[in-house]
Design an enzyme around this catalytic site. Sequence first.
Site, PDB file in Angstrom:
ATOM      1  CG  ASP A  48     -12.297   4.052  -5.266  1.00 40.71           C
ATOM      2  OD1 ASP A  48     -11.204   4.446  -4.812  1.00 40.71           O
ATOM      3  OD2 ASP A  48     -12.742   2.908  -5.078  1.00 40.71           O
TER       4      ASP A  48
ATOM      5  CB  SER B 205      -0.914   0.013   1.226  1.00 36.07           C
ATOM      6  OG  SER B 205      -1.692   1.202   1.239  1.00 36.07           O
TER       7      SER B 205
ATOM      8  CB  ALA C 209     -16.360  -1.650 -13.267  1.00 37.62           C
TER       9      ALA C 209
ATOM     10  CE  LYS D  90     -11.922  -0.345  -3.360  1.00 32.88           C
ATOM     11  NZ  LYS D  90     -11.803   0.143  -4.744  1.00 32.88           N
TER      12      LYS D  90
ATOM     13  CG  ASN E 286     -12.663   4.461  -1.260  1.00 30.48           C
ATOM     14  OD1 ASN E 286     -13.661   5.151  -1.056  1.00 30.48           O
ATOM     15  ND2 ASN E 286     -11.549   4.968  -1.751  1.00 30.48           N
TER      16      ASN E 286
END
Length: 290
Positions: free
Chosen positions: A99, A13, A127, A64, A85
């Site tokens: 996001d 990360s 997506a 998530k 998130n």
Amino acid sequence: MRAAVLGSPIAHSLSPALHRAAYVTLGLTDWEYTAREVGEAALAAFVGGLDDTWAGLSLTMPLKQAVIGLLDGVDDVVRATGSCNTVVIDGGRYGHNTDVDGIVAAFAEGGVSSSTRPVILGGGATAASAIAAVRRLGARRATVLVRDLSRAEAASRAGDALGVTCRVGTLDDGGHVESADLVISTLPPGAGDAVAQRLRRVGAGVPLLDVVYEPWPTRLAAAWQGHGGISVAGGSMLLHQAATQVRLMTGREAPIEAMRAGMSAERARRIAQSGDPNPRASDGTSRPDS
């Protein structure tokens, strides 16, 4: 105050570098930000144990969606996308999706502010966020290309919630990619390589955002540039989604350039340590939000 990024795996990360750079610049000397290895099985206990010394959490895969049922409330973007998130702890545990901000801001850095013919590669949680992002950019229709038609459910649900009509096809439908005015690849590392190999033409100056940020450029991004398109680095999305997290958790505007410098410095440190100019996570993956 404490904050952390949770996920599994998590050693790769870059979120700690981003958030810590922000804290230093903002003078938040008593704040700390760590990376915690937490899988789905341990998530409920971890979230349930948070107290008022915690400001919030960043969440990457596979958490998530799993976190949503553990929260006191979520924002409208989480409701529409089914993807969370970010958790802010402020008298409760509240979920956000940053996001979408990250995608829109990454395109803005590349001079892109609208789209009418977007194509999204992949159909999962990221997506779904991409669907919300193209809706902000003005799109009412989007093409979603997946490896298997059964993988488009999350993106299709987000389209229904947001008023975006999704045409679903497979990644073999390369013509859709080549006729797009904007492309977002949410595919995992390596999955876009087949698309790259099939590219024959790209509209001049058409932008592609590949959410994979290491190694960079990805084969898809390099092929896209080779055909005259513009590639938008996944690291830009990573930076800007983290900036929104900083604002939500601290109540202060995020110092974007300091965070960008912190991310670059951490990347340089990893390269120097490994001797690899394109370091990957231990499992060979890079997450767009971590």
